[in-house]
Design a protein around this motif. Structure first.
Motif, PDB file in Angstrom:
ATOM      1  N   GLY A   1      -3.069  27.373  -5.950  1.00  0.00           N
ATOM      2  CA  GLY A   1      -3.602  27.361  -7.314  1.00  0.00           C
ATOM      3  C   GLY A   1      -2.671  28.083  -8.261  1.00  0.00           C
ATOM      4  O   GLY A   1      -1.491  27.765  -8.366  1.00  0.00           O
ATOM      5  N   ILE A   2      -3.200  29.084  -8.951  1.00  0.00           N
ATOM      6  CA  ILE A   2      -2.383  29.826  -9.911  1.00  0.00           C
ATOM      7  C   ILE A   2      -2.258  31.290  -9.500  1.00  0.00           C
ATOM      8  O   ILE A   2      -3.124  31.841  -8.831  1.00  0.00           O
ATOM      9  CB  ILE A   2      -2.964  29.742 -11.338  1.00  0.00           C
ATOM     10  N   ALA A   3      -1.159  31.888  -9.949  1.00  0.00           N
ATOM     11  CA  ALA A   3      -0.949  33.334  -9.830  1.00  0.00           C
ATOM     12  C   ALA A   3      -0.415  33.770 -11.187  1.00  0.00           C
ATOM     13  O   ALA A   3       0.744  33.526 -11.510  1.00  0.00           O
ATOM     14  CB  ALA A   3       0.035  33.665  -8.723  1.00  0.00           C
ATOM     15  N   THR A   4      -1.272  34.368 -12.000  1.00  0.00           N
ATOM     16  CA  THR A   4      -0.898  34.675 -13.371  1.00  0.00           C
ATOM     17  C   THR A   4      -1.008  36.172 -13.657  1.00  0.00           C
ATOM     18  O   THR A   4      -1.843  36.873 -13.087  1.00  0.00           O
ATOM     19  CB  THR A   4      -1.792  33.919 -14.375  1.00  0.00           C
TER      20      THR A   4
ATOM     21  N   GLN B   1      15.650  34.844 -16.648  1.00  0.00           N
ATOM     22  CA  GLN B   1      14.512  34.052 -16.192  1.00  0.00           C
ATOM     23  C   GLN B   1      13.227  34.857 -16.314  1.00  0.00           C
ATOM     24  O   GLN B   1      12.182  34.331 -16.724  1.00  0.00           O
ATOM     25  CB  GLN B   1      14.753  33.606 -14.751  1.00  0.00           C
ATOM     26  N   ALA B   2      13.292  36.146 -15.974  1.00  0.00           N
ATOM     27  CA  ALA B   2      12.119  37.004 -16.109  1.00  0.00           C
ATOM     28  C   ALA B   2      11.710  37.130 -17.575  1.00  0.00           C
ATOM     29  O   ALA B   2      10.524  37.027 -17.917  1.00  0.00           O
ATOM     30  CB  ALA B   2      12.403  38.377 -15.515  1.00  0.00           C
ATOM     31  N   MET B   3      12.678  37.346 -18.451  1.00  0.00           N
ATOM     32  CA  MET B   3      12.357  37.504 -19.867  1.00  0.00           C
ATOM     33  C   MET B   3      11.772  36.232 -20.473  1.00  0.00           C
ATOM     34  O   MET B   3      10.868  36.301 -21.320  1.00  0.00           O
ATOM     35  CB  MET B   3      13.603  37.928 -20.644  1.00  0.00           C
ATOM     36  N   GLU B   4      12.251  35.092 -20.047  1.00  0.00           N
ATOM     37  CA  GLU B   4      11.682  33.843 -20.552  1.00  0.00           C
ATOM     38  C   GLU B   4      10.216  33.736 -20.156  1.00  0.00           C
ATOM     39  O   GLU B   4       9.360  33.355 -20.982  1.00  0.00           O
ATOM     40  CB  GLU B   4      12.460  32.641 -20.025  1.00  0.00           C
ATOM     41  N   MET B   5       9.903  34.065 -18.913  1.00  0.00           N
ATOM     42  CA  MET B   5       8.514  34.033 -18.475  1.00  0.00           C
ATOM     43  C   MET B   5       7.672  35.031 -19.258  1.00  0.00           C
ATOM     44  O   MET B   5       6.557  34.717 -19.699  1.00  0.00           O
ATOM     45  CB  MET B   5       8.423  34.334 -16.970  1.00  0.00           C
TER      46      MET B   5
ATOM     47  N   THR C   1       7.389  33.938 -23.188  1.00  0.00           N
ATOM     48  CA  THR C   1       6.720  32.676 -23.492  1.00  0.00           C
ATOM     49  C   THR C   1       5.345  32.568 -22.868  1.00  0.00           C
ATOM     50  O   THR C   1       4.487  31.839 -23.379  1.00  0.00           O
ATOM     51  CB  THR C   1       7.559  31.482 -23.023  1.00  0.00           C
ATOM     52  N   GLY C   2       5.111  33.269 -21.772  1.00  0.00           N
ATOM     53  CA  GLY C   2       3.841  33.143 -21.063  1.00  0.00           C
ATOM     54  C   GLY C   2       3.676  31.803 -20.375  1.00  0.00           C
ATOM     55  O   GLY C   2       2.584  31.483 -19.902  1.00  0.00           O
TER      56      GLY C   2
ATOM     57  N   SER D   1       1.378  35.719 -18.211  1.00  0.00           N
ATOM     58  CA  SER D   1       0.860  35.083 -19.419  1.00  0.00           C
ATOM     59  C   SER D   1       0.175  36.022 -20.397  1.00  0.00           C
ATOM     60  O   SER D   1      -0.459  35.575 -21.353  1.00  0.00           O
ATOM     61  CB  SER D   1      -0.122  33.979 -19.011  1.00  0.00           C
ATOM     62  N   GLY D   2       0.296  37.327 -20.179  1.00  0.00           N
ATOM     63  CA  GLY D   2      -0.375  38.257 -21.083  1.00  0.00           C
ATOM     64  C   GLY D   2       0.021  38.086 -22.536  1.00  0.00           C
ATOM     65  O   GLY D   2      -0.800  38.279 -23.437  1.00  0.00           O
ATOM     66  N   ILE D   3       1.273  37.702 -22.780  1.00  0.00           N
ATOM     67  CA  ILE D   3       1.753  37.547 -24.152  1.00  0.00           C
ATOM     68  C   ILE D   3       0.935  36.517 -24.926  1.00  0.00           C
ATOM     69  O   ILE D   3       0.841  36.577 -26.158  1.00  0.00           O
ATOM     70  CB  ILE D   3       3.260  37.160 -24.163  1.00  0.00           C
ATOM     71  N   ASN D   4       0.298  35.598 -24.212  1.00  0.00           N
ATOM     72  CA  ASN D   4      -0.511  34.569 -24.870  1.00  0.00           C
ATOM     73  C   ASN D   4      -1.766  35.141 -25.521  1.00  0.00           C
ATOM     74  O   ASN D   4      -2.343  34.511 -26.409  1.00  0.00           O
ATOM     75  CB  ASN D   4      -0.903  33.481 -23.864  1.00  0.00           C
ATOM     76  N   VAL D   5      -2.193  36.322 -25.070  1.00  0.00           N
ATOM     77  CA  VAL D   5      -3.332  36.985 -25.714  1.00  0.00           C
ATOM     78  C   VAL D   5      -2.872  38.245 -26.434  1.00  0.00           C
ATOM     79  O   VAL D   5      -3.685  39.119 -26.766  1.00  0.00           O
ATOM     80  CB  VAL D   5      -4.453  37.317 -24.688  1.00  0.00           C
ATOM     81  N   GLY D   6      -1.558  38.350 -26.678  1.00  0.00           N
ATOM     82  CA  GLY D   6      -1.018  39.470 -27.428  1.00  0.00           C
ATOM     83  C   GLY D   6      -0.654  40.688 -26.598  1.00  0.00           C
ATOM     84  O   GLY D   6      -0.319  41.736 -27.155  1.00  0.00           O
TER      85      GLY D   6
END
Length: 267
Positions: free
Chosen positions: A114-117, A164-168, A171-172, A141-146
């Motif tokens: 599934g997912i690991a976020t 690669q880490a910074m892109e993740m 961008t989330g 994905s925390g950046i998606n909620v600020g």
């Protein structure tokens, strides 16, 4: 099977089952995608502490029930609080558990579906090894909620390249299991129907090694990562000298030269 920290409904938050030297720990909040509530973090800590002292356990497999491995922190529980001290304690607590995995004498394999976020991706990155089904997806994905995933960035940046880490982190966005394998976040991705078989194969291979040497080697590996090259060589040389003093090494060499299977002592 051992149940730890039952919920009000009597369901265990972490399930433990031991088979042939392998301890299977399963996060058990399927309806919440195994989000890391305060209670689940406590249950996981309790389980890891017990395993650290269990000489019968040679390998740990960490998994999740339901449709996901782990969706990170419990945002609803967090939203119910507003004190800075609470959030300090929560993130420190989570970091302590991730560090506990690293310091556990037994190798820990993440079995990912599934997912690991967010903190769930942090959990994967903190495990020594990880195998995922091909359909699994990963994100910080925390950046998606600020909320920038600061603590997840620590093991993430020690697994994958900086850009690669910074892109993740910035961008989330999700990456696939294949991308996670290519970037070093997981060891490999396999078809879903082969996931358990592949995890068991890896676990059994490690179970066949000297548990004392594995524990010594794991501790040495993580400590030297934080050192300069010259200091790391000095430290590793001392660790290997200590390793040579173990009875298992004499047994391993004698078994090799005698063309027979080794008989390891317990850790």
């Amino acid at each position: 099977m051992t149940e730890t920290h039952p919920t009000a409904a009597g369901e265990a938050l972490v399930l433990r089952e031991d088979r042939d030297g392998i301890a299977y720990l399963t996060l058990n909040r399927p309806n919440q995608f195994n989000a890391l509530s305060e209670e689940l973090l406590d249950a996981l800590q309790t389980s890891l502490d017990a395993i650290a002292e269990d000489r019968g356990v040679r390998v740990v497999v960490l998994a999740g029930t339901g449709r996901a491995f782990c969706a990170g922190h419990d945002l609803k529980q967090m939203r119910g609080r507003s004190e800075r001290a609470y959030f300090q304690q929560l993130f420190r607590r989570c970091g302590e558990i991730m560090t506990r995995i690293m310091r556990l004498p037994q190798p820990v394999i993440a079995r990912v579906h599934g997912i690991a976020t967010a903190a769930g991706c942090q959990l994967v990155a903190s495990c020594d090894l990880a195998i995922a089904e091909e359909g699994a997806r990963f994100a910080v994905s925390g950046i998606n909620v600020g909320l920038f995933c600061g603590t997840p960035s620590i093991p993430l940046s020690r697994n994958v390249g900086r850009k690669q880490a910074m892109e993740m982190l910035l961008t989330g966005g999700f990456i696939s299991a294949a991308q996670a394998a290519n970037r070093g976040l997981i060891n490999r991705a396999v078809p879903a129907e082969q996931l358990d078989e592949e995890v068991l194969k890896l676990a059994r291979t490690i179970c066949g090694k000297s548990s004392a040497s594995v524990a010594l080697g794991k501790a040495m590996y993580y400590k030297q990562l934080e050192m300069g090259v010259e200091q790391a060589y000095q430290f590793a040389s001392e660790a290997m000298a200590d390793n040579m003093m173990l009875e298992d090494v004499a047994e391993g060499i004698d078994a090799f030269t005698g063309k027979r299977p080794p008989h390891w002592r317990d850790r």
